[in-house]
Every structure is written in structure tokens, then in C-alpha cells.
Design a protein around this motif. Structure first.
Motif, PDB file in Angstrom:
ATOM      1  N   PRO A 243       0.825  -1.208   0.000  1.00  0.00           N
ATOM      2  CA  PRO A 243       0.000   0.000   0.000  1.00  0.00           C
ATOM      3  C   PRO A 243       0.860   1.260   0.000  1.00  0.00           C
ATOM      4  O   PRO A 243       1.908   1.307   0.649  1.00  0.00           O
ATOM      5  CB  PRO A 243      -0.810  -0.116   1.296  1.00  0.00           C
ATOM      6  CG  PRO A 243      -0.015  -1.033   2.164  1.00  0.00           C
ATOM      7  CD  PRO A 243       0.658  -1.994   1.231  1.00  0.00           C
ATOM      8  N   GLU A 254     -11.074   4.705  -4.039  1.00  0.00           N
ATOM      9  CA  GLU A 254     -10.126   3.592  -3.936  1.00  0.00           C
ATOM     10  C   GLU A 254      -8.769   4.087  -3.448  1.00  0.00           C
ATOM     11  O   GLU A 254      -8.136   3.449  -2.593  1.00  0.00           O
ATOM     12  CB  GLU A 254      -9.988   2.917  -5.294  1.00  0.00           C
ATOM     13  CG  GLU A 254      -8.840   1.925  -5.413  1.00  0.00           C
ATOM     14  CD  GLU A 254      -9.041   0.634  -4.628  1.00  0.00           C
ATOM     15  OE1 GLU A 254      -8.046  -0.039  -4.320  1.00  0.00           O
ATOM     16  OE2 GLU A 254     -10.205   0.320  -4.330  1.00  0.00           O
ATOM     17  N   GLN A 255      -8.305   5.212  -3.968  1.00  0.00           N
ATOM     18  CA  GLN A 255      -7.015   5.751  -3.539  1.00  0.00           C
ATOM     19  C   GLN A 255      -7.050   6.132  -2.057  1.00  0.00           C
ATOM     20  O   GLN A 255      -6.099   5.868  -1.316  1.00  0.00           O
ATOM     21  CB  GLN A 255      -6.642   6.952  -4.396  1.00  0.00           C
ATOM     22  CG  GLN A 255      -6.208   6.605  -5.809  1.00  0.00           C
ATOM     23  CD  GLN A 255      -5.986   7.829  -6.675  1.00  0.00           C
ATOM     24  OE1 GLN A 255      -6.754   8.798  -6.616  1.00  0.00           O
ATOM     25  NE2 GLN A 255      -4.934   7.805  -7.476  1.00  0.00           N
ATOM     26  N   GLN A 258      -6.836   3.015  -0.031  1.00  0.00           N
ATOM     27  CA  GLN A 258      -5.475   2.492  -0.001  1.00  0.00           C
ATOM     28  C   GLN A 258      -4.575   3.333   0.901  1.00  0.00           C
ATOM     29  O   GLN A 258      -3.665   2.806   1.545  1.00  0.00           O
ATOM     30  CB  GLN A 258      -4.909   2.420  -1.417  1.00  0.00           C
ATOM     31  CG  GLN A 258      -5.575   1.385  -2.314  1.00  0.00           C
ATOM     32  CD  GLN A 258      -5.404  -0.035  -1.793  1.00  0.00           C
ATOM     33  OE1 GLN A 258      -4.421  -0.365  -1.145  1.00  0.00           O
ATOM     34  NE2 GLN A 258      -6.381  -0.891  -2.094  1.00  0.00           N
ATOM     35  N   HIS A 262      -2.513   1.928   3.980  1.00  0.00           N
ATOM     36  CA  HIS A 262      -1.086   2.241   4.176  1.00  0.00           C
ATOM     37  C   HIS A 262      -0.826   2.629   5.625  1.00  0.00           C
ATOM     38  O   HIS A 262       0.144   2.167   6.254  1.00  0.00           O
ATOM     39  CB  HIS A 262      -0.674   3.376   3.235  1.00  0.00           C
ATOM     40  CG  HIS A 262       0.743   3.842   3.426  1.00  0.00           C
ATOM     41  ND1 HIS A 262       1.083   4.835   4.332  1.00  0.00           N
ATOM     42  CD2 HIS A 262       1.897   3.456   2.835  1.00  0.00           C
ATOM     43  CE1 HIS A 262       2.390   5.035   4.282  1.00  0.00           C
ATOM     44  NE2 HIS A 262       2.912   4.211   3.389  1.00  0.00           N
ATOM     45  N   SER A 304      -8.662  -4.780   1.428  1.00  0.00           N
ATOM     46  CA  SER A 304      -8.010  -3.852   0.506  1.00  0.00           C
ATOM     47  C   SER A 304      -6.838  -4.491  -0.241  1.00  0.00           C
ATOM     48  O   SER A 304      -6.111  -3.813  -0.951  1.00  0.00           O
ATOM     49  CB  SER A 304      -7.529  -2.600   1.255  1.00  0.00           C
ATOM     50  OG  SER A 304      -6.661  -2.948   2.322  1.00  0.00           O
ATOM     51  N   HIS A 306      -4.284  -6.505   1.197  1.00  0.00           N
ATOM     52  CA  HIS A 306      -3.003  -6.535   1.913  1.00  0.00           C
ATOM     53  C   HIS A 306      -3.046  -7.505   3.085  1.00  0.00           C
ATOM     54  O   HIS A 306      -2.625  -7.191   4.196  1.00  0.00           O
ATOM     55  CB  HIS A 306      -2.640  -5.124   2.384  1.00  0.00           C
ATOM     56  CG  HIS A 306      -2.731  -4.091   1.316  1.00  0.00           C
ATOM     57  ND1 HIS A 306      -1.900  -4.086   0.218  1.00  0.00           N
ATOM     58  CD2 HIS A 306      -3.596  -3.060   1.136  1.00  0.00           C
ATOM     59  CE1 HIS A 306      -2.226  -3.069  -0.581  1.00  0.00           C
ATOM     60  NE2 HIS A 306      -3.258  -2.447  -0.049  1.00  0.00           N
TER      61      HIS A 306
END
Length: 421
Positions: A243, A254-255, A258, A262, A304, A306
Motif C-alpha cells: 500500500p 479507492e485511492q 489504499q 497504508h 483492501s 493486503h
């Protein structure tokens, strides 16, 4: 996500507190307040503690967790949940269904959203679920989000759980707009801490008095799911690259999701568990492990893409969270089942604890239970396509019949050949 920002939240969150040091076994939990000896819990309700603030919430989470583990709750339990709904479509945190809802009834967006998700997953009472979704849309705030109660300022947690409910009823989230075109995603993105700043990528629960955004782990986990348009009981997503935190003022949902992932990944890389700040009045106390929010973060990371970033946290939960879940009640057990399901862990042997059995024991005996425990990569329960033949659809039965007939034909053919001279 847990019951939020209410007296019950403080009571049930107290199960996280204790004198144990990090990485120690889960501390003995302080249970939520119990009903007075003269009060009797209604039949069908999960849990034994006072349901005033979380009755509908914990019932709904229990159903969601049971569904992904192929457990069918009893009709009595489902009827209890449906009976909590008001004619408007809204649910309260808990009410006496003998008393009709009126202007003084305090509606609860979180309870309504959780109940809608549960009813959709159970593929029962779709009219009640749709009615609940319609009510949620009718109380959307001008900024595009929702608060805990209708009219209260929007917060990340409430907005996220409502998004999950609307998404599960097939409502396009981008089309749930205010008069000036704001969407639920708009409300969540307004609470994101910009990348490049301290705690960049995280989400605040609400803006501070001066508009400042302070990272909140619970809000961050909720916002990731919300921006992905997903409900609470989700599986993992296809793995993507590590991420990253994307800067900019015009990010996609979506960004932003993410970016939240992160932040969560970085936080859990430093420690496999999130921490609960000291309770008010206990400023000198050390922060304690936050089992519920850690489980929520695991689900969000898996959803997501991860899951690998949650491995250490799952192992920590397996080792430490069993006692917390048992004493925390149905919602706590459900949160761990969500985490196990999202990462492919075995909820029936989660660090030696059978979470499914533990959850089932908090309510009426299930109508049916299937084994073995499913995993995100295996066959999943369908939504609304269950048959009345105990899980085997018509075409499965036809296929089995054809195979059986073919086998009989083959044996008869071989017998005839042996009898020929």
C-alpha cells in the motif's frame, strides 16, 4: 466495528483494559453492565449483558459471523431482530417492541445499518432490509455522511457502516447524493489526514473544534471498508503491491482507501496490535491492547488486498484474544470471526478457541450448522439463492441422480458382458 461513542461503548470497551503487559495473555475482562436481577432478557436475544445500547448491534454481528461460517440462526432469534424495527424502517439500539416507536424514540444509524447487512446476508426479510436502507438514505447529512443518530454530525464510523448496508442492498453509493452533489465518499474523504503529514493516510472520527484531523485507528479501519463499498463480513481481495499513500486533493475513493490501508499497515508493522488510549480519568494508566480495533484493522487490510500485512496481527489475536471474545460477548466473538474469515484462518480453531461454538452458545440454538468451516478461497454462502432442501440445490440433486444412474448402468453393462459366452 464496535458499538461507538455511547455509554455502552465505554462499558464494553472496558474488556480491553487490565494490568497485563503487551503480548501477555488477554486480561480478565470487565463485562458490560448486566440487567438488574428483576429484568429478564427477551427470548431470542444473543448475549447476557444489558442490551440497552447494543442489543441490535450485537445480534446483527452475530448473524453476520454465523452466516460466513455456514450457521443458520434460529427463527426465534431472527424474529427478535426484525421485531426491533420501527415502521419508518429505522432500528433503535434496543427497544421494547410492545411500545410503538414515536417522536421520542431515539433512532440509531449504526444499529440500522448492521441489521440491514445481517438481514441481507441471511436472505430473509428483504422488505425489512430495503425499508431500513430507505430510512438511512432519508437521514443523510448535508455533507454526504451520517452521524450516530439522525441529525448528529457525520463521523467516519457511522458513515462507513451505512455505506456497507446500502452497498449490500445494491444501492450505488455514488448515486446517494445530497442536494449539492455530495456523496458518502465525499464525507469520508473529508476526514482523511493528507499524505505527507504526520499519520498521513489515517482518518479522523470527526474534525476537532478547529477543524483539525486527528488520526483514529477505529475510524481508519472503518473508513477503508466504507471507501471500498464493503460491509463488515468480507473476504480478502486479490493481493496488490504494498500500500502507498497517494498525495493530492482529487483522489478516488479507492485511492483514499489504499491510503488508509497504508496507515494501518505501517501502524501494525510497528506493533501487531493497536492500542486503546487510557479511559477518561485514568491519564496516568498505560495504553492497553485494543483487540476489537485490531481485528477490524485486519479485516480492512485483507479487504483492501493486503492480507500479508495482517499476518502478525492474526497470530497475536489467536494468542491473546480468546478471553476477550468470551467475556466481550457476541459482538466480540463475531469480530474475531470476521478477522479469521478475511485472512483464511480457522474460526473453529482460532488459537485453540472454537469461536463459532463460542458465539453459538450466546444465543438460541442454531437452526442448522454445516462443517467444515469455509474459507475466503472456498465456496461461500450465497445471498438469496438457498434452497429448501438443506443446502443442496435442485441441479445438485439432478447431477447426483445422473451420476448414480450412470454408475448403475455401468455395473449392469459389466454384468451382462460377464454372462455372455
Amino acid at each position: 466495528m464496535t458499538v461507538r461513542r455511547s455509554a455502552a461503548a465505554l462499558a464494553t470497551t472496558a474488556v480491553l483494559l487490565g494490568a497485563a503487559a503487551p503480548f501477555a495473555a488477554a486480561p480478565v475482562a470487565a463485562a458490560a453492565p448486566s440487567p438488574s436481577p428483576s429484568a429478564e432478557l427477551p427470548p431470542g436475544l444473543y448475549g447476557t449483558t444489558d442490551p440497552t445500547y447494543d442489543g441490535v448491534w450485537r445480534q446483527s454481528l452475530a448473524f453476520l459471523a454465523q452466516k460466513i461460517e455456514y450457521v443458520t440462526p434460529s427463527t426465534q432469534a431472527v424474529d427478535w431482530l426484525v421485531g426491533q424495527q420501527c415502521d419508518s424502517g429505522a432500528f433503535t439500539s434496543y427497544r421494547d417492541p410492545a411500545k410503538p416507536c414515536d417522536a421520542s424514540t431515539v433512532m440509531d444509524t449504526n444499529a440500522t445499518a448492521a441489521a440491514v447487512q445481517a438481514l441481507i446476508e441471511l436472505a430473509q426479510h428483504r422488505d425489512a432490509a430495503d425499508n431500513g436502507a430507505d430510512w438511512l438514505k432519508s437521514v443523510q447529512n448535508e455533507d454526504g455522511g451520517w452521524g450516530y443518530n439522525p441529525g448528529s454530525p457525520s463521523d467516519a464510523n457511522s458513515t462507513a457502516v451505512v455505506i456497507g448496508a446500502l452497498a449490500r442492498t445494491s444501492v450505488p453509493i455514488g448515486e446517494v447524493t445530497t442536494a449539492d452533489g455530495k456523496t458518502p465518499y465525499t464525507a469520508l474523504q473529508a476526514l482523511a489526514v493528507p499524505c505527507g503529514k504526520e499519520d498521513g493516510g489515517a482518518f479522523a472520527y470527526q474534525p476537532g473544534k478547529k477543524g483539525e484531523l486527528v488520526a483514529n485507528n477505529d475510524a481508519s479501519a472503518a473508513a477503508v471498508l466504507g471507501l471500498l463499498g464493503k460491509g463488515m463480513a468480507v473476504g480478502d481481495a486479490n493481493a496488490v503491491k504494498d500500500p502507498v499513500c497517494t498525495k493530492g486533493d482529487d483522489l478516488t475513493a479507492e485511492q483514499s482507501a489504499q491510503n488508509g490501508a497504508h496507515y494501518l499497515a505501517a501502524t501494525l508493522a510497528a506493533s501487531p496490535y493497536l492500542e486503546q488510549p487510557p479511559m477518561p480519568g485514568a491519564e496516568d494508566a498505560e495504553p492497553q491492547p485494543d483487540f476489537g480495533n485490531t481485528a477490524d484493522a485486519v479485516v480492512s487490510l485483507a479487504a483492501s488486498g493486503h492480507k500479508d500485512k495482517a499476518t502478525a496481527s492474526v497470530k497475536w489475536l489467536e494468542k491473546n484474544a480468546g478471553t476477550w471474545a468470551k467475556q466481550g460477548g457476541p459482538a466480540a466473538s463475531a469480530q474475531l470471526i470476521f478477522a479469521a474469515h478475511a485472512t483464511g484462518a480457522d474460526a473453529r480453531d482460532f488459537g485453540g478457541t472454537d469461536l463459532v461454538k463460542q458465539l453459538n452458545a450466546t444465543g438460541p440454538s442454531p437452526a442448522a450448522t454445516a462443517l467444515p468451516s469455509p474459507t475466503p478461497s472456498g465456496p461461500q454462502p450465497s445471498s438469496g439463492t438457498e434452497s429448501d432442501d438443506g443446502g443442496l440445490g435442485l441441479w445438485w440433486l439432478v447431477g447426483i441422480g445422473l451420476l448414480f444412474g450412470a454408475g448403475i448402468g455401468f455395473l449392469l453393462s459389466m454384468r451382462r458382458k460377464k454372462q455372455q459366452p
